[in-house]
Design an enzyme around this catalytic site. Structure first.
Site, PDB file in Angstrom:
ATOM      1  N   LYS A   1       1.279   7.229 -37.606  1.00  0.00           N
ATOM      2  CA  LYS A   1       1.770   8.222 -38.574  1.00  0.00           C
ATOM      3  C   LYS A   1       1.409   7.669 -39.954  1.00  0.00           C
ATOM      4  O   LYS A   1       2.073   6.796 -40.482  1.00  0.00           O
ATOM      5  CB  LYS A   1       3.289   8.367 -38.430  1.00  0.00           C
ATOM      6  CG  LYS A   1       3.846   9.719 -38.828  1.00  0.00           C
ATOM      7  CD  LYS A   1       3.597  10.118 -40.258  1.00  0.00           C
ATOM      8  CE  LYS A   1       4.560   9.487 -41.242  1.00  0.00           C
ATOM      9  NZ  LYS A   1       4.236   9.773 -42.643  1.00  0.00           N
TER      10      LYS A   1
ATOM     11  N   GLU B   1       6.541  -5.092 -42.249  1.00  0.00           N
ATOM     12  CA  GLU B   1       6.003  -5.659 -43.488  1.00  0.00           C
ATOM     13  C   GLU B   1       6.554  -4.814 -44.616  1.00  0.00           C
ATOM     14  O   GLU B   1       6.146  -3.670 -44.777  1.00  0.00           O
ATOM     15  CB  GLU B   1       4.473  -5.584 -43.513  1.00  0.00           C
ATOM     16  CG  GLU B   1       3.791  -6.281 -42.371  1.00  0.00           C
ATOM     17  CD  GLU B   1       3.944  -7.771 -42.449  1.00  0.00           C
ATOM     18  OE1 GLU B   1       3.939  -8.410 -41.392  1.00  0.00           O
ATOM     19  OE2 GLU B   1       4.101  -8.291 -43.565  1.00  0.00           O
TER      20      GLU B   1
ATOM     21  N   CYS C   1       1.969  -4.657 -52.086  1.00  0.00           N
ATOM     22  CA  CYS C   1       3.285  -5.215 -51.747  1.00  0.00           C
ATOM     23  C   CYS C   1       3.452  -6.642 -52.263  1.00  0.00           C
ATOM     24  O   CYS C   1       4.534  -7.049 -52.651  1.00  0.00           O
ATOM     25  CB  CYS C   1       3.462  -5.177 -50.248  1.00  0.00           C
ATOM     26  SG  CYS C   1       2.109  -5.958 -49.383  1.00  0.00           S
TER      27      CYS C   1
ATOM     28  N   GLU D   1      11.658  -3.474 -56.693  1.00  0.00           N
ATOM     29  CA  GLU D   1      10.213  -3.258 -56.570  1.00  0.00           C
ATOM     30  C   GLU D   1       9.824  -1.986 -57.317  1.00  0.00           C
ATOM     31  O   GLU D   1      10.375  -0.916 -57.062  1.00  0.00           O
ATOM     32  CB  GLU D   1       9.842  -3.140 -55.095  1.00  0.00           C
ATOM     33  CG  GLU D   1       8.353  -3.104 -54.908  1.00  0.00           C
ATOM     34  CD  GLU D   1       7.958  -3.093 -53.441  1.00  0.00           C
ATOM     35  OE1 GLU D   1       8.539  -2.308 -52.691  1.00  0.00           O
ATOM     36  OE2 GLU D   1       7.062  -3.869 -53.074  1.00  0.00           O
TER      37      GLU D   1
HETATM   38  P1  NAD Z   1       7.817   4.252 -47.525  1.00  0.00           P
HETATM   39  O1  NAD Z   1       8.660   3.293 -46.774  1.00  0.00           O
HETATM   40  O2  NAD Z   1       8.494   5.364 -48.235  1.00  0.00           O
HETATM   41  O3  NAD Z   1       6.759   4.949 -46.551  1.00  0.00           O
HETATM   42  C1  NAD Z   1       5.941   4.214 -45.693  1.00  0.00           C
HETATM   43  C2  NAD Z   1       5.677   5.034 -44.456  1.00  0.00           C
HETATM   44  O4  NAD Z   1       6.919   5.261 -43.794  1.00  0.00           O
HETATM   45  C3  NAD Z   1       5.095   6.427 -44.734  1.00  0.00           C
HETATM   46  O5  NAD Z   1       4.182   6.750 -43.718  1.00  0.00           O
HETATM   47  C4  NAD Z   1       6.310   7.329 -44.655  1.00  0.00           C
HETATM   48  O6  NAD Z   1       5.991   8.645 -44.326  1.00  0.00           O
HETATM   49  C5  NAD Z   1       7.090   6.651 -43.553  1.00  0.00           C
HETATM   50  N1  NAD Z   1       8.526   6.949 -43.566  1.00  0.00           N
HETATM   51  C6  NAD Z   1       9.311   7.305 -44.620  1.00  0.00           C
HETATM   52  N2  NAD Z   1      10.582   7.503 -44.199  1.00  0.00           N
HETATM   53  C7  NAD Z   1      10.601   7.263 -42.873  1.00  0.00           C
HETATM   54  C8  NAD Z   1      11.624   7.278 -41.882  1.00  0.00           C
HETATM   55  N3  NAD Z   1      12.892   7.600 -42.167  1.00  0.00           N
HETATM   56  N4  NAD Z   1      11.294   6.937 -40.626  1.00  0.00           N
HETATM   57  C9  NAD Z   1      10.039   6.613 -40.301  1.00  0.00           C
HETATM   58  N5  NAD Z   1       9.025   6.593 -41.190  1.00  0.00           N
HETATM   59  C10 NAD Z   1       9.306   6.908 -42.464  1.00  0.00           C
HETATM   60  O7  NAD Z   1       6.937   3.396 -48.479  1.00  0.00           O
HETATM   61  P2  NAD Z   1       5.898   3.917 -49.552  1.00  0.00           P
HETATM   62  O8  NAD Z   1       6.648   4.244 -50.785  1.00  0.00           O
HETATM   63  O9  NAD Z   1       5.030   4.951 -48.959  1.00  0.00           O
HETATM   64  O10 NAD Z   1       5.005   2.620 -49.734  1.00  0.00           O
HETATM   65  C11 NAD Z   1       5.307   1.656 -50.641  1.00  0.00           C
HETATM   66  C12 NAD Z   1       6.146   0.562 -50.021  1.00  0.00           C
HETATM   67  O11 NAD Z   1       5.402  -0.075 -48.982  1.00  0.00           O
HETATM   68  C13 NAD Z   1       6.477  -0.519 -50.996  1.00  0.00           C
HETATM   69  O12 NAD Z   1       7.815  -0.894 -50.848  1.00  0.00           O
HETATM   70  C14 NAD Z   1       5.565  -1.669 -50.602  1.00  0.00           C
HETATM   71  O13 NAD Z   1       5.995  -2.940 -50.929  1.00  0.00           O
HETATM   72  C15 NAD Z   1       5.468  -1.489 -49.140  1.00  0.00           C
HETATM   73  N6  NAD Z   1       4.252  -2.124 -48.626  1.00  0.00           N
HETATM   74  C16 NAD Z   1       4.385  -3.295 -47.944  1.00  0.00           C
HETATM   75  C17 NAD Z   1       3.263  -3.948 -47.476  1.00  0.00           C
HETATM   76  C18 NAD Z   1       3.396  -5.238 -46.735  1.00  0.00           C
HETATM   77  O14 NAD Z   1       2.441  -5.638 -46.068  1.00  0.00           O
HETATM   78  N7  NAD Z   1       4.512  -5.913 -46.813  1.00  0.00           N
HETATM   79  C19 NAD Z   1       1.996  -3.405 -47.691  1.00  0.00           C
HETATM   80  C20 NAD Z   1       1.898  -2.220 -48.393  1.00  0.00           C
HETATM   81  C21 NAD Z   1       3.052  -1.577 -48.853  1.00  0.00           C
END
Ligand code: NAD
Length: 499
Positions: free
Chosen positions: A193, A268, A302, A402
């Site tokens: 997804k 992650e 991240c 963040e």
């Molecule tokens: P997010 O958590 O909002 O979304 C990430 C993914 O999760 C998307 O595909 C989203 O549709 C899905 N999602 C959202 N709510 C969900 C739920 N209730 N159940 C299941 N899936 C759900 O994050 P974002 O804002 O899209 O991305 C940025 C975040 O990702 C930042 O916090 C960043 O630090 C983190 N990130 C971490 C890494 C790492 O390797 N640690 C890498 C890249 C980004």
């Protein structure tokens, strides 16, 4: 002369975008949402609609998981390690051949400068090649036992089954491989997804995998919203493992949803990484290194080193150079070859980051560069100038939460002990950086910082063969390296009575 904006010209070259709405990719075929609903995805450089995506809900996820289960139990389970390794090497060839298209799609979809996405080709090729090698490289063991009699004890490994992958928008072209690579190397199947803001490269990659010979149904993609398709996938009782990259808030929800069938979970999550500049650092390297450690990908990484700690004796010179460097960065159209930073991924993300700029001012931090949305030709996109806050205290919100944008918080320290204490005073523990020429300082700090990855006199390098796992609320489960692949395997112990 073609006077269309560069991004529009690029968009017109991509046949994938002119073929109507983008559906789910399930069982090697494009399949619309069962509800018939779709969602818009936008080009962040122009604010214009880029594509229509299928809006996946529980019933679409159920269909994809059922295909993935059938494929896992079917012919895919009889692929030998050598066949899977060969397949992955064919995938490398196909990705290389189609890389320009993939890079262009990624830049159109999430706004990274094309120059940067093109330069990621090596990272992608190395990552997929690494997984090809891993297909031949996992094994059980024979264990010397102390049992009475003629016993042999051995362990064997087996793929966990159906893997659910949920990824964010900031670098899908690479992020998806932490699921696809592990699945193809071990014989698992997957349902991915992607993020609603940037799903296109994941969809196109899934199609290319089938072209490379990966059997239909091994890698499936369901698009849609996190709270709908994402939640349905993480709560699905027939998904054996979830690999999630995203925010800590969503990570918590994934853990709760996964409890339904005790899924194996790898997370992650977010970070607020410290980057510490000591007075003996080479500032020629430390200034651009620390600055780009925050600004790269418009701060949407991240492990961005968003809390820059600088030792008091070099503070003034460092700030002057940092502000000068930040103001010279070229922010602009992702398809302009001179552009260093593109827009933020969406209007929502821009608003979120701008709200933190306001918070920083209210908290008493000094805005020394940036902080403004860019206008003129860029006014329709989601562009923010690289932003420096000076006089930041580690207890301010801009130093604790963040932001995920090009916003750097500068914090001054006096002693090594103080730097270490402040660096670790955070709920996160993803990355960390040190700029010093003193081996004693280096040694004490690299052991002392509580984070999964430390860069010394550099920032942001990654190798797929090296694994890491976040400390504290930055998640758990190793990403990269052999342990990453092990996460896709069960281990079983066998006792054989030889008498
Ligand atoms: P997010 O958590 O909002 O979304 C990430 C993914 O999760 C998307 O595909 C989203 O549709 C899905 N999602 C959202 N709510 C969900 C739920 N209730 N159940 C299941 N899936 C759900 O994050 P974002 O804002 O899209 O991305 C940025 C975040 O990702 C930042 O916090 C960043 O630090 C983190 N990130 C971490 C890494 C790492 O390797 N640690 C890498 C890249 C980004």
């Amino acid at each position: 002369m073609n006077e269309l904006p560069l991004g529009t010209q690029a968009q017109q070259r991509i046949a994938f975008l002119s073929n109507g709405p983008k559906n789910h990719f399930i069982d090697g075929k494009w399949q619309p949402s069962m509800s018939g609903e779709s969602i818009d995805t936008f080009n962040p450089a122009t604010g214009q609609r880029l594509a229509l995506l299928a809006r996946g809900r529980t019933e679409d996820v159920n269909a994809a998981v059922s295909v993935a289960r059938k494929t896992f139990e079917g012919p895919w389970s009889r692929f030998t390690p050598h066949q899977r390794a060969t397949l992955l090497m064919r995938v490398v060839e196909i990705l290389e051949k189609n890389y320009e298209e993939l890079a262009t799609l990624e830049s159109l979809d999430m706004g990274a400068p094309l120059k940067r996405t093109l330069a990621m080709k090596n990272v992608l090729v190395q990552t997929v090649t690494y997984f090809a090698a891993q297909a031949l490289n996992w094994a059980g063991t024979t264990v010397p036992n102390s049992l009475p009699g003629n016993f042999t004890t051995l362990t064997i490994k087996a793929p966990v089954g159906v893997v659910g992958g949920i990824i964010p928008w900031n670098a899908p072209l690479i992020s998806m491989w932490w699921i696809i690579g592990g699945a193809l190397a071990t014989g698992c199947t997957a349902v991915i997804k992607p993020a609603e803001d940037a799903s296109l490269t994941t969809l196109r990659t899934a199609e290319l995998l089938v072209e490379a010979g990966v059997p239909a149904g091994v890698i499936n993609v369901v698009t849609g919203l996190g709270g709908e398709a994402g939640e349905a996938l993480s709560a699905h009782a027939d998904v054996d493992r979830i690999v999630f990259t995203g925010s800590t808030v969503t990570g918590r929800k994934i853990i709760q949803a996964s409890a339904v069938n005790m899924k194996r979970v790898q997370l992650e999550l977010g970070g607020k990484s410290p980057d510490i500049v000591f007075s003996d650092a080479n500032l020629e390297k430390a200034v651009p290194g620390a600055a780009m450690g925050v600004y790269t990908n418009s701060g949407q990484i991240c492990t961005a080193g968003t809390r820059v700690f600088v030792q008091r004796s070099i503070r003034e010179e460092f700030v002057e150079r940092l502000v000068d460097f930040s103001k010279k960065i070229k922010v602009g159209d992702p398809f302009d070859p001179d552009t260093q930073l593109g827009p933020l991924v969406s209007e929502q993300q821009l608003k979120r980051v701008m709200s933190y700029v306001e918070v920083g001012g209210q908290e008493g931090a000094r805005l020394s560069a940036g902080g403004t949305r860019l206008g003129g030709e860029l006014a329709n996109g989601y562009y923010l100038a690289p932003t420096v806050f000076d006089d930041v205290h580690n207890n301010m919100r801009i130093a604790r939460e963040e932001i995920f944008g090009p916003v750097l918080s500068l914090i001054t320290f006096d002693t090594e002990e103080e730097a270490l204490k402040l660096a670790n005073d955070t709920p996160y523990g993803l990355g960390g950086g040190l700029w010093t020429s003193n081996i004693r300082t280096l040694s004490r700090m690299m052991h002392g910082i509580k984070a999964g990855k430390i860069w010394v006199n550099c920032w942001g390098l990654n190798d797929p063969a090296a694994g890491f796992a976040g400390y504290k609320q930055s998640g758990y489960g190793v990403k990269g390296g052999k342990d990453h692949v092990e996460g896709f395997l069960y281990e079983k112990t066998i006792y054989i009575n030889g008498d």
